[in-house]
Design a protein around this motif. Structure first.
Motif, mmCIF file in Angstrom:
data_model
loop_
_atom_site.group_PDB
_atom_site.id
_atom_site.type_symbol
_atom_site.label_atom_id
_atom_site.label_comp_id
_atom_site.label_asym_id
_atom_site.label_seq_id
_atom_site.Cartn_x
_atom_site.Cartn_y
_atom_site.Cartn_z
ATOM 1 N N ALA A 10 82.204 64.638 23.024
ATOM 2 C CA ALA A 10 83.631 64.317 23.038
ATOM 3 C C ALA A 10 83.852 62.860 22.636
ATOM 4 O O ALA A 10 84.801 62.534 21.897
ATOM 5 N N ASP A 11 82.978 61.977 23.098
ATOM 6 C CA ASP A 11 83.089 60.556 22.764
ATOM 7 C C ASP A 11 82.914 60.333 21.262
ATOM 8 O O ASP A 11 83.586 59.476 20.667
ATOM 9 N N MET A 12 82.026 61.099 20.636
ATOM 10 C CA MET A 12 81.795 60.951 19.204
ATOM 11 C C MET A 12 83.056 61.282 18.405
ATOM 12 O O MET A 12 83.454 60.537 17.497
ATOM 13 N N HIS A 13 83.709 62.396 18.752
ATOM 14 C CA HIS A 13 84.937 62.765 18.036
ATOM 15 C C HIS A 13 86.045 61.756 18.315
ATOM 16 O O HIS A 13 86.835 61.419 17.409
ATOM 17 N N ALA A 14 86.126 61.271 19.547
ATOM 18 C CA ALA A 14 87.159 60.290 19.880
ATOM 19 C C ALA A 14 86.950 59.000 19.092
ATOM 20 O O ALA A 14 87.915 58.382 18.625
ATOM 21 N N ARG A 15 85.700 58.584 18.916
ATOM 22 C CA ARG A 15 85.421 57.366 18.149
ATOM 23 C C ARG A 15 85.738 57.564 16.663
ATOM 24 O O ARG A 15 86.175 56.629 15.985
ATOM 25 N N MET A 16 85.486 58.750 16.157
ATOM 26 C CA MET A 16 85.830 59.021 14.759
ATOM 27 C C MET A 16 87.337 58.915 14.553
ATOM 28 O O MET A 16 87.807 58.362 13.550
ATOM 29 N N LEU A 17 88.100 59.430 15.518
ATOM 30 C CA LEU A 17 89.555 59.335 15.424
ATOM 31 C C LEU A 17 90.019 57.888 15.564
ATOM 32 O O LEU A 17 90.880 57.423 14.811
ATOM 33 N N ALA A 18 89.415 57.169 16.538
ATOM 34 C CA ALA A 18 89.829 55.787 16.781
ATOM 35 C C ALA A 18 89.440 54.879 15.628
ATOM 36 O O ALA A 18 90.138 53.896 15.335
#
Length: 279
Positions: free
Chosen positions: A22-30
């Motif tokens: 989940a953190d990986m996808h959130a960082r890609m978005l951020a």
């Protein structure tokens, strides 16, 4: 879920894996790496991972109950900067608070130590660390060997000094060196330095042993007195070359001088000389 420490650790690792996804996808978005047309897809992936982490945590709590203990060390997930004030950020914060600290993954360690997740960089760092470790071990081994050489040299010096002081016998020295005094062959391991020093210290309290003649040691050899006069046997006559034309007075004077130098009776010397001249 089984109520064992091993099972609890396995569940925490699975929760950490879901949170990391989940953190990986959130960082890609951020980070602005996702286009608008794919934004909802990444948000959905992140939310599904958060739901999985939440479900695993609930199963663990239901199985263990009050016996569940939170980890005091580990990785604590936080909402990445750049997605605040969003439904994803709210859900992320909610699940992260529930699960607490989790076991760190290799990815988390690489990010913390290297600043980014880079397999090539990590491999290079590991190769360098292995090389440095090998060099360090080699230096350590050299230091150990050098210390052994110095220690053995000091031990030999102590043995030689004890021999010079006659505190030990050559047989004692041989035993200290691990040599059988009778066969002159190696019979055991040489004594350690501490043992040699202890033995010599005990021997020193009792004083020197019987005089020892060591090879090469200085000895006192009797030397004849160079100032002593040679002794002449009284039974051997001393003959002089006949001198033609010498008077009796000259012969008597010569006999007296010779007798004085040889430590003989002048009268006997004169008598012998007269007999020689007359003969």
């Amino acid at each position: 879920m089984k109520n064992t420490p091993e099972a609890q650790h396995a569940y925490r690792e699975a929760i950490a894996h879901a949170m990391e996804h989940a953190d990986m996808h959130a960082r890609m978005l951020a980070g602005g790496h996702v286009g608008d047309e794919h934004r909802e897809m990444h948000v959905a992936h992140a939310c599904r991972s958060l739901d999985m982490a939440d479900d695993l945590h609930r199963v663990m709590c239901d199985s263990i109950g009050e016996g569940l203990k939170r980890d005091e060390e580990g990785e604590e997930f936080a909402v990445p900067g750049g997605i605040e004030n969003s439904a994803l950020a709210q859900r992320f914060s909610e699940v992260a608070t529930k699960v607490g600290k989790l076991p760190r993954s290799l990815r988390a360690v690489a990010r913390q130590e290297l600043g980014r997740v880079d397999a090539d960089l990590l491999e290079e760092k590991l190769m360098g660390a292995k090389t440095d470790r090998a060099a360090l071990l080699a230096l350590k081994q050299q230091a150990v060997e050098s210390a052994k050489v110095v220690d053995r040299a000091e031990t030999e010096r102590a043995i030689e000094a004890a021999l010079d002081e006659r505190l030990i016998t050559p047989a004692d020295a041989a035993r200290m060196r691990g040599i059988d005094p009778a066969t002159k062959t190696a019979a055991s391991s040489p004594w350690q330095r501490s043992r040699v020093e202890r033995f010599i210290s005990e021997r020193r309290e009792g004083g020197p042993v019987a005089p020892i003649t060591r090879p090469g040691a200085e000895r006192t050899v009797p030397v004849a007195d160079q100032t002593a006069r040679p002794q002449v046997s009284g039974g051997v006559p001393i003959r002089f070359t006949e001198q033609r034309g010498a008077t009796a007075a000259e012969a008597a004077s010569l006999a007296s001088d010779v007798a004085a130098k040889l430590g003989l009776d002048p009268q006997k010397m004169q008598a012998r000389m007269a007999a020689s001249l007359n003969g």
